[in-house]
Scaffold this motif. Sequence first.
Motif, mmCIF file in Angstrom:
data_model
loop_
_atom_site.group_PDB
_atom_site.id
_atom_site.type_symbol
_atom_site.label_atom_id
_atom_site.label_comp_id
_atom_site.label_asym_id
_atom_site.label_seq_id
_atom_site.Cartn_x
_atom_site.Cartn_y
_atom_site.Cartn_z
ATOM 1 N N SER A 122 0.834 -1.201 0.000
ATOM 2 C CA SER A 122 0.000 0.000 0.000
ATOM 3 C C SER A 122 0.870 1.253 0.000
ATOM 4 O O SER A 122 0.628 2.197 -0.753
ATOM 5 N N TYR A 123 1.866 1.255 0.854
ATOM 6 C CA TYR A 123 2.794 2.386 0.929
ATOM 7 C C TYR A 123 3.479 2.629 -0.411
ATOM 8 O O TYR A 123 3.518 3.752 -0.904
ATOM 9 N N THR B 16 1.059 4.016 -3.066
ATOM 10 C CA THR B 16 0.801 5.443 -2.838
ATOM 11 C C THR B 16 1.999 6.273 -3.265
ATOM 12 O O THR B 16 1.856 7.298 -3.930
ATOM 13 N N LYS B 17 3.167 5.835 -2.908
ATOM 14 C CA LYS B 17 4.401 6.549 -3.272
ATOM 15 C C LYS B 17 4.544 6.612 -4.787
ATOM 16 O O LYS B 17 4.872 7.670 -5.342
ATOM 17 N N LYS C 185 2.165 6.464 -7.097
ATOM 18 C CA LYS C 185 1.170 7.394 -7.651
ATOM 19 C C LYS C 185 1.628 8.833 -7.479
ATOM 20 O O LYS C 185 1.502 9.650 -8.393
ATOM 21 N N ARG C 186 2.145 9.152 -6.303
ATOM 22 C CA ARG C 186 2.613 10.521 -6.049
ATOM 23 C C ARG C 186 3.796 10.879 -6.946
ATOM 24 O O ARG C 186 3.860 11.983 -7.478
ATOM 25 N N SER D 228 -3.029 16.985 -1.088
ATOM 26 C CA SER D 228 -1.916 16.279 -0.459
ATOM 27 C C SER D 228 -1.070 17.272 0.315
ATOM 28 O O SER D 228 -0.995 18.446 -0.019
ATOM 29 N N CYS E 238 6.850 10.195 3.046
ATOM 30 C CA CYS E 238 6.367 8.993 2.363
ATOM 31 C C CYS E 238 5.359 8.176 3.165
ATOM 32 O O CYS E 238 5.109 7.032 2.845
ATOM 33 N N ASP E 239 4.794 8.711 4.226
ATOM 34 C CA ASP E 239 3.756 8.009 4.978
ATOM 35 C C ASP E 239 4.093 6.535 5.205
ATOM 36 O O ASP E 239 3.428 5.638 4.707
#
Length: 170
Positions: free
Chosen positions: A129-130, A133-134, A136-137, A151, A159-160
């Motif tokens: 998941s991390y 997301t990374k 996509k960003r 965002s 990087c959450d």
Amino acid sequence: MEYYKLWSILHSQAELKKLWSDAMLIGELSKRTGLTKDTIRFYEKLGLITADDRQAGSRLYKEFSEDMLERLLLIYQAKALGFTLNEIKQFVQDWGSHSMIPTDEQIRIVERKLEEISQKMQQLAEIQSYLGTKLKRLKHEVNLDIPPPNSNPRRLVNCDLPKSRFQKLH
């Protein structure tokens, strides 16, 4: 036959009998198991398997029994199931070379390993998941050279990280 009950979970008796024969040298054992000679020597050094010494002239050879063939197959399968060499070594020490693993103990071992696998799967899902997301960003950043809508720019840098795994580091 040592470990037969555990093996019966994975193999039929007929499959094992095909592999058994008289004692063999390391080259033959390597061919029959698909393991390298170095791996077999490493397992012997760790105490997972044993070999008898055989004198031939001035040379000393290691001779491996059918039991060691079976044990190497056990090690291979146990590793494939996610058991560590230390766990496998503990099995060998706990149950000795001539006893069978009781069924209730097999159940306990398999249940414990399944729980460990579930925990690893959860951790991998968090990492997936991390990374998704990374990615996509990063793609959005490349395409627009600006942060995606809604965002926080600090989140792009930080990087959450998945909290369950990385909280312990702070």
